[in-house]
Design an enzyme around this catalytic site. Structure first.
Site, mmCIF file in Angstrom:
data_model
loop_
_atom_site.group_PDB
_atom_site.id
_atom_site.type_symbol
_atom_site.label_atom_id
_atom_site.label_comp_id
_atom_site.label_asym_id
_atom_site.label_seq_id
_atom_site.Cartn_x
_atom_site.Cartn_y
_atom_site.Cartn_z
ATOM 1 N N GLN A 1 0.818 -1.215 0.000
ATOM 2 C CA GLN A 1 0.000 0.000 0.000
ATOM 3 C C GLN A 1 0.853 1.267 0.000
ATOM 4 O OE1 GLN A 1 -2.560 -0.465 3.431
ATOM 5 N NE2 GLN A 1 -3.379 -2.412 2.683
ATOM 6 N N HIS B 1 -0.779 -0.527 5.614
ATOM 7 C CA HIS B 1 -1.180 0.573 6.490
ATOM 8 C C HIS B 1 -0.141 1.681 6.656
ATOM 9 C CE1 HIS B 1 -3.922 -2.667 8.551
ATOM 10 N NE2 HIS B 1 -4.172 -2.500 7.257
ATOM 11 N N GLU C 1 -14.385 3.584 10.328
ATOM 12 C CA GLU C 1 -14.875 4.592 11.273
ATOM 13 C C GLU C 1 -14.736 6.010 10.738
ATOM 14 O OE1 GLU C 1 -13.518 2.206 15.362
ATOM 15 O OE2 GLU C 1 -12.673 4.176 14.896
ATOM 16 N N TYR D 1 -8.193 6.606 20.369
ATOM 17 C CA TYR D 1 -9.326 6.176 19.546
ATOM 18 C C TYR D 1 -9.495 4.654 19.490
ATOM 19 C CZ TYR D 1 -10.087 11.013 18.738
ATOM 20 O OH TYR D 1 -10.379 12.341 18.951
ATOM 21 N N TYR E 1 -10.071 -10.785 9.463
ATOM 22 C CA TYR E 1 -10.480 -11.128 8.107
ATOM 23 C C TYR E 1 -10.904 -12.586 7.976
ATOM 24 C CZ TYR E 1 -8.573 -6.613 6.706
ATOM 25 O OH TYR E 1 -8.327 -5.271 6.571
#
Length: 368
Positions: free
Chosen positions: A84, A148, A242, A252, A263
């Site tokens: 990513q 990520h 979210e 958070y 998953y």
């Protein structure tokens, strides 16, 4: 265990069915015009004062698009293409017309460890080349995982610079530990220095740039002009994407609280809320895989003012979120099956522009 998994599958199916019934498609009310073609992953783009665009191609190309022509900007730092990771977000300094600073995030292999982590740089452009390059932040250590990286960039009304870094797939190490990078929203001055009122400036061994923590992978960030609050969205695992409103020093929750599951179907935690941790104002279950976020102030679209637009990578639509009292009271799916929506910007002409993987950048046009 088998019965539990079967029951969980039924619950998730019913929840998906209920959510699907609540999401009204508005494809017929809008069309689109392709503005920029032949881009694989337009991770981000921004309009310059002359209404031309700077576009980040995830593979590692910075593009200047003007008068229908694409020009590659040279002089980029070494960018690691890892899962990513690649060339990510881009933003202009609020006083760009005076100082010409641009800011961008990217995956960098510099520093400790093999692999890469997210870096933030600022630079100027002269003769289609980056100049005056300054590395403002580099997360450590590097990881070989491609997961990520985040990452979005935002300036607030006081010209503080915020950016997000995902937890790099290290959910049990990074997001809850303020001595480590990853799973955080960071806050700097525009020159990369640390504000003296950052929440963890006086905490021993803490990363002083941290503004909030307990995040998974934030890929949307906006400033709500009505409240001057920072809103983000972030990827959950299987379910539990979210929307959060960010405050200094707050936790958070990831991975101690989540609406998602692994998953492969097993539980991450029994908790969807916990004392001392901030709850999302909205979550998507099943996950839509959100990317890109835009607060609409334009009057070009009927009843869109003060709505929030979020892109869906997974289901390939634009999600219009209607907000009341910091709550999403209704959602509409726009331009379904348009492709994986990666980035969203309200242009200087008031129209909404959307970056779509393997399509390019399109302009949304109301039909009436």
């Amino acid at each position: 265990m088998t019965n539990v998994r079967h029951l969980l599958s039924i619950v998730l199916f019913l929840h998906f069915f209920a959510c699907a019934q609540e999401k009204k498609s508005k494809n017929s009310d809008y069309s689109y015009k392709k503005v920029v073609s032949d881009i694989d992953i337009p991770w981000s783009f921004v309009f310059l004062p002359d209404h031309s665009m700077l576009i980040t191609e995830k593979s590692g190309e910075l593009i200047h698009f003007k008068n229908g022509k694409k020009t590659s900007i040279s002089g980029l730092p070494d960018i690691t293409r890892l899962g990513q990771g690649g060339l990510l977000d881009i933003a202009l300094h609020p006083n760009y017309e005076d100082n010409r600073w641009i800011y961008f995030t990217y995956a960098s292999s510099e520093g400790e460890g093999s692999g890469a982590n997210t870096a933030l740089m600022r630079a100027k452009i002269k003769n289609n080349t980056l100049t005056n390059k300054e590395l403002l932040y580099k997360a450590t250590p590097n990881y070989s995982s491609g997961d990520h990286f985040g990452s979005r960039i935002l300036f607030d009304a006081n010209n503080y610079l915020y950016f997000s870094i995902g937890e790099r797939g290290q959910r049990d190490k990074n997001p809850q530990d303020i001595t480590r990078d990853g799973g955080k929203i960071y806050r700097l001055h525009d020159d990369g220095s640390i504000p003296t009122d950052n929440p963890f400036v006086n905490t021993p061994n803490a990363k002083k740039a941290i503004y909030s923590y307990g995040h998974r992978n934030p890929q949307g960030m906006i400033l709500n002009p009505k409240t001057n609050k920072i809103w983000i969205h972030e990827h959950g695992p299987k379910g539990g994407d979210e929307i959060n409103i960010i405050s200094a020093g707050k936790n958070y929750g990831w991975p101690l609280v989540t609406y998602g599951i692994n998953y492969w179907g097993t539980s991450i935690t029994d908790h969807t809320e916990m004392e001392g941790m901030e709850s999302p104002i909205h979550h998507w279950t099943p996950s839509i895989a959100p990317s890109g976020m835009c607060y609409v102030t334009s009057d070009k679209y009927s009843n869109w003012q003060d709505n929030i637009l979020v892109g869906s990578l997974k289901f390939q639509f634009l999600d219009r979120c209607i907000i009341k009292n910091n709550t999403v009271i209704k959602e509409e799916r726009l331009l379904e099956n348009i492709g994986r929506v990666r980035s969203i910007v309200q242009g200087p002409d008031g129209f909404i522009y959307v970056g779509i993987e393997n399509v390019g950048i399109v302009k949304i046009i109301p039909k009436n």
